[in-house]
Design a protein around this motif. Structure first.
Motif, PDB file in Angstrom:
ATOM      1  N   HIS A  79       6.044  -1.031  27.969  1.00 18.53           N
ATOM      2  CA  HIS A  79       7.470  -1.037  28.340  1.00 18.53           C
ATOM      3  C   HIS A  79       8.360  -0.628  27.168  1.00 18.53           C
ATOM      4  CE1 HIS A  79      11.066  -2.146  30.533  1.00 18.53           C
ATOM      5  NE2 HIS A  79      11.447  -2.832  29.472  1.00 18.53           N
ATOM      6  N   THR A  80       8.051  -1.112  25.965  1.00 22.20           N
ATOM      7  CA  THR A  80       8.906  -0.876  24.797  1.00 22.20           C
ATOM      8  C   THR A  80       8.459   0.304  23.943  1.00 22.20           C
ATOM      9  OG1 THR A  80       7.632  -2.402  23.420  1.00 22.20           O
ATOM     10  CG2 THR A  80       9.528  -3.320  24.628  1.00 22.20           C
ATOM     11  N   LYS A  81       7.273   0.837  24.234  1.00 23.61           N
ATOM     12  CA  LYS A  81       6.688   1.920  23.433  1.00 23.61           C
ATOM     13  C   LYS A  81       6.479   1.471  21.986  1.00 23.61           C
ATOM     14  CE  LYS A  81       7.070   4.691  26.961  1.00 23.61           C
ATOM     15  NZ  LYS A  81       6.511   4.023  28.104  1.00 23.61           N
ATOM     16  N   THR A  82       6.054   0.215  21.821  1.00 20.57           N
ATOM     17  CA  THR A  82       5.804  -0.390  20.514  1.00 20.57           C
ATOM     18  C   THR A  82       4.309  -0.602  20.345  1.00 20.57           C
ATOM     19  OG1 THR A  82       7.894  -1.589  20.709  1.00 20.57           O
ATOM     20  CG2 THR A  82       6.352  -2.376  19.058  1.00 20.57           C
ATOM     21  N   ASN A  83       3.826  -0.425  19.131  1.00 22.63           N
ATOM     22  CA  ASN A  83       2.401  -0.648  18.864  1.00 22.63           C
ATOM     23  C   ASN A  83       2.049  -2.119  19.034  1.00 22.63           C
ATOM     24  OD1 ASN A  83       1.988   2.044  18.294  1.00 22.63           O
ATOM     25  ND2 ASN A  83       2.218   1.778  16.094  1.00 22.63           N
ATOM     26  N   VAL A  84       0.795  -2.337  19.439  1.00 14.51           N
ATOM     27  CA  VAL A  84       0.323  -3.691  19.711  1.00 14.51           C
ATOM     28  C   VAL A  84      -0.981  -3.947  18.961  1.00 14.51           C
ATOM     29  CG1 VAL A  84      -0.943  -3.022  21.814  1.00 14.51           C
ATOM     30  CG2 VAL A  84      -0.145  -5.359  21.564  1.00 14.51           C
ATOM     31  N   LEU A  85      -1.143  -5.193  18.533  1.00 17.34           N
ATOM     32  CA  LEU A  85      -2.388  -5.658  17.943  1.00 17.34           C
ATOM     33  C   LEU A  85      -3.033  -6.638  18.902  1.00 17.34           C
ATOM     34  CD1 LEU A  85      -1.120  -6.514  14.349  1.00 17.34           C
ATOM     35  CD2 LEU A  85      -2.402  -4.481  15.036  1.00 17.34           C
ATOM     36  N   PHE A  86      -4.347  -6.680  18.889  1.00 13.24           N
ATOM     37  CA  PHE A  86      -5.095  -7.624  19.709  1.00 13.24           C
ATOM     38  C   PHE A  86      -5.734  -8.619  18.746  1.00 13.24           C
ATOM     39  CE2 PHE A  86      -5.252  -3.398  21.738  1.00 13.24           C
ATOM     40  CZ  PHE A  86      -4.403  -3.664  22.807  1.00 13.24           C
ATOM     41  N   VAL A  87      -5.278  -9.865  18.802  1.00 18.45           N
ATOM     42  CA  VAL A  87      -5.681 -10.871  17.825  1.00 18.45           C
ATOM     43  C   VAL A  87      -6.786 -11.743  18.417  1.00 18.45           C
ATOM     44  CG1 VAL A  87      -4.919 -12.752  16.342  1.00 18.45           C
ATOM     45  CG2 VAL A  87      -3.353 -10.846  16.857  1.00 18.45           C
ATOM     46  N   ASN A 104      -3.380  -2.442  10.576  1.00 24.23           N
ATOM     47  CA  ASN A 104      -3.441  -3.278   9.386  1.00 24.23           C
ATOM     48  C   ASN A 104      -2.247  -4.231   9.383  1.00 24.23           C
ATOM     49  OD1 ASN A 104      -3.800  -4.361   6.863  1.00 24.23           O
ATOM     50  ND2 ASN A 104      -3.362  -2.474   5.745  1.00 24.23           N
ATOM     51  N   VAL A 105      -2.482  -5.524   9.159  1.00 20.26           N
ATOM     52  CA  VAL A 105      -1.405  -6.517   9.232  1.00 20.26           C
ATOM     53  C   VAL A 105      -0.714  -6.769   7.902  1.00 20.26           C
ATOM     54  CG1 VAL A 105      -2.484  -7.660  11.198  1.00 20.26           C
ATOM     55  CG2 VAL A 105      -2.886  -8.549   8.890  1.00 20.26           C
ATOM     56  N   ALA A 106      -1.335  -6.397   6.786  1.00 18.18           N
ATOM     57  CA  ALA A 106      -0.789  -6.706   5.463  1.00 18.18           C
ATOM     58  C   ALA A 106       0.616  -6.105   5.301  1.00 18.18           C
ATOM     59  CB  ALA A 106      -1.713  -6.198   4.370  1.00 18.18           C
ATOM     60  N   GLY A 107       1.573  -6.973   5.007  1.00 20.40           N
ATOM     61  CA  GLY A 107       2.947  -6.539   4.788  1.00 20.40           C
ATOM     62  C   GLY A 107       3.707  -6.157   6.040  1.00 20.40           C
ATOM     63  N   LYS A 108       3.124  -6.366   7.197  1.00 21.74           N
ATOM     64  CA  LYS A 108       3.754  -5.978   8.465  1.00 21.74           C
ATOM     65  C   LYS A 108       4.364  -7.197   9.164  1.00 21.74           C
ATOM     66  CE  LYS A 108       2.292  -1.758   8.106  1.00 21.74           C
ATOM     67  NZ  LYS A 108       3.182  -0.692   7.768  1.00 21.74           N
ATOM     68  N   GLU A 109       5.511  -6.974   9.794  1.00 22.32           N
ATOM     69  CA  GLU A 109       6.192  -8.024  10.559  1.00 22.32           C
ATOM     70  C   GLU A 109       5.630  -8.019  11.977  1.00 22.32           C
ATOM     71  OE1 GLU A 109       8.486 -11.206  11.309  1.00 22.32           O
ATOM     72  OE2 GLU A 109       8.582 -10.217   9.364  1.00 22.32           O
ATOM     73  N   LEU A 110       5.013  -9.139  12.363  1.00 24.12           N
ATOM     74  CA  LEU A 110       4.405  -9.270  13.681  1.00 24.12           C
ATOM     75  C   LEU A 110       5.236 -10.206  14.552  1.00 24.12           C
ATOM     76  CD1 LEU A 110       0.662  -9.927  12.687  1.00 24.12           C
ATOM     77  CD2 LEU A 110       1.906  -7.760  12.731  1.00 24.12           C
ATOM     78  N   VAL A 111       5.296  -9.905  15.831  1.00 22.21           N
ATOM     79  CA  VAL A 111       5.847 -10.829  16.820  1.00 22.21           C
ATOM     80  C   VAL A 111       4.658 -11.310  17.641  1.00 22.21           C
ATOM     81  CG1 VAL A 111       7.383 -11.151  18.796  1.00 22.21           C
ATOM     82  CG2 VAL A 111       8.056  -9.609  16.929  1.00 22.21           C
ATOM     83  N   MET A 124      -0.821 -21.561  16.067  1.00 26.30           N
ATOM     84  CA  MET A 124      -0.831 -22.029  14.681  1.00 26.30           C
ATOM     85  C   MET A 124      -2.078 -21.541  13.956  1.00 26.30           C
ATOM     86  SD  MET A 124       0.930 -25.810  14.917  1.00 26.30           S
ATOM     87  CE  MET A 124      -0.338 -26.505  15.935  1.00 26.30           C
ATOM     88  N   ASP A 125      -3.231 -21.597  14.612  1.00 24.35           N
ATOM     89  CA  ASP A 125      -4.471 -21.093  14.014  1.00 24.35           C
ATOM     90  C   ASP A 125      -4.349 -19.606  13.698  1.00 24.35           C
ATOM     91  OD1 ASP A 125      -5.597 -23.617  14.323  1.00 24.35           O
ATOM     92  OD2 ASP A 125      -6.845 -23.052  16.052  1.00 24.35           O
ATOM     93  N   ALA A 126      -3.872 -18.823  14.671  1.00 21.33           N
ATOM     94  CA  ALA A 126      -3.758 -17.381  14.487  1.00 21.33           C
ATOM     95  C   ALA A 126      -2.754 -17.039  13.388  1.00 21.33           C
ATOM     96  CB  ALA A 126      -3.353 -16.709  15.801  1.00 21.33           C
ATOM     97  N   ARG A 131      -1.321 -14.757   8.369  1.00 23.10           N
ATOM     98  CA  ARG A 131      -0.549 -14.861   7.126  1.00 23.10           C
ATOM     99  C   ARG A 131      -1.468 -14.768   5.907  1.00 23.10           C
ATOM    100  NH1 ARG A 131       3.865 -19.636   8.657  1.00 23.10           N
ATOM    101  NH2 ARG A 131       5.419 -18.240   9.599  1.00 23.10           N
ATOM    102  N   ALA A 132      -2.663 -15.330   6.000  1.00 22.75           N
ATOM    103  CA  ALA A 132      -3.627 -15.253   4.894  1.00 22.75           C
ATOM    104  C   ALA A 132      -4.026 -13.794   4.623  1.00 22.75           C
ATOM    105  CB  ALA A 132      -4.865 -16.094   5.201  1.00 22.75           C
ATOM    106  N   GLN A 133      -3.884 -12.935   5.622  1.00 21.20           N
ATOM    107  CA  GLN A 133      -4.183 -11.512   5.463  1.00 21.20           C
ATOM    108  C   GLN A 133      -2.938 -10.702   5.093  1.00 21.20           C
ATOM    109  OE1 GLN A 133      -6.255 -10.064   8.947  1.00 21.20           O
ATOM    110  NE2 GLN A 133      -8.002 -11.414   8.594  1.00 21.20           N
ATOM    111  N   GLY A 134      -1.831 -11.403   4.849  1.00 26.16           N
ATOM    112  CA  GLY A 134      -0.613 -10.728   4.410  1.00 26.16           C
ATOM    113  C   GLY A 134       0.402 -10.420   5.484  1.00 26.16           C
ATOM    114  N   ALA A 135       0.164 -10.848   6.714  1.00 26.30           N
ATOM    115  CA  ALA A 135       1.123 -10.598   7.795  1.00 26.30           C
ATOM    116  C   ALA A 135       2.382 -11.435   7.592  1.00 26.30           C
ATOM    117  CB  ALA A 135       0.496 -10.931   9.143  1.00 26.30           C
TER     118      ALA A 135
END
Length: 174
Positions: A79-87, A104-111, A124-126, A131-135
């Motif tokens: 719908h938004t034409k935004t990239n998605v990650l599958f966690v 790659n999640v390092a330094g990236k802002e995730l919703v 909370m686990d995810a 965050r430990a990987q830099g997200a």
């Protein structure tokens, strides 16, 4: 579908009664079977349209949590034409050995995108692992907040929590 119609559609499609053990260990007599509403394209499309209005102005990736958050995040991505990650719940032990597939999640802002939140434990686990990987993570959006402590737990982690619906809203939408 407007928001009231969507609330009714979700309730009538996914609300079931019985005895259900939740991830948190709590036994519930009511349950929202997310897969029942996620399997209906017209409901999933409407969810994506309404959740899009809850997204922050700036972010790099939508991050759908395994397994229920993935269909919602995918529909939202389309719908938004935004990239998605599958966690994943746990990083694979083979192949790429990634926790988050799709970038790659390092330094990236995730919703973080989730379907139903009870205690918020899976989120909370995810978030801790990402965050430990830099997200960078400050926002969580879900379809249904069961109003069972998830908001409070997520806010303690410094996360802004926005549900499309609360359990109470769905119950009164009839």
């Amino acid at each position: 579908m407007n928001l009231d119609q969507l609330a009714r559609a979700i309730y009538h499609t996914a609300h079931i009664t019985g005895e259900f053990k939740l991830r948190s260990g709590v036994i519930a007599d009511q349950y929202f079977d997310k897969y029942l509403f996620e399997a209906k394209p017209e409901i999933l499309q409407s969810i994506a349209e309404h959740v899009a209005s809850l997204l922050p102005e700036k972010y790099d990736f939508l991050a759908g949590l395994e397994m229920g958050g993935i269909p919602v995040a995918t529909a939202l991505s389309l719908h938004t034409k935004t990239n998605v990650l599958f966690v994943r719940k746990e990083a694979k032990q083979y192949g790429t050995c990634k926790l988050a597939e799709g970038g790659n999640v390092a330094g990236k802002e995730l919703v973080i995108i989730e379907d139903v939140v009870t205690s918020g434990g899976a989120i909370m686990d995810a978030v801790t692992k990402l965050r430990a990987q830099g997200a960078l993570i400050s926002k969580v959006i879900c379809v249904i907040d069961r109003q069972a402590g998830g908001r409070e737990n997520l806010e303690k982690m410094g996360l802004e929590f926005t549900p499309l619906f609360t359990k109470s809203q769905l119950e009164t939408a009839l």
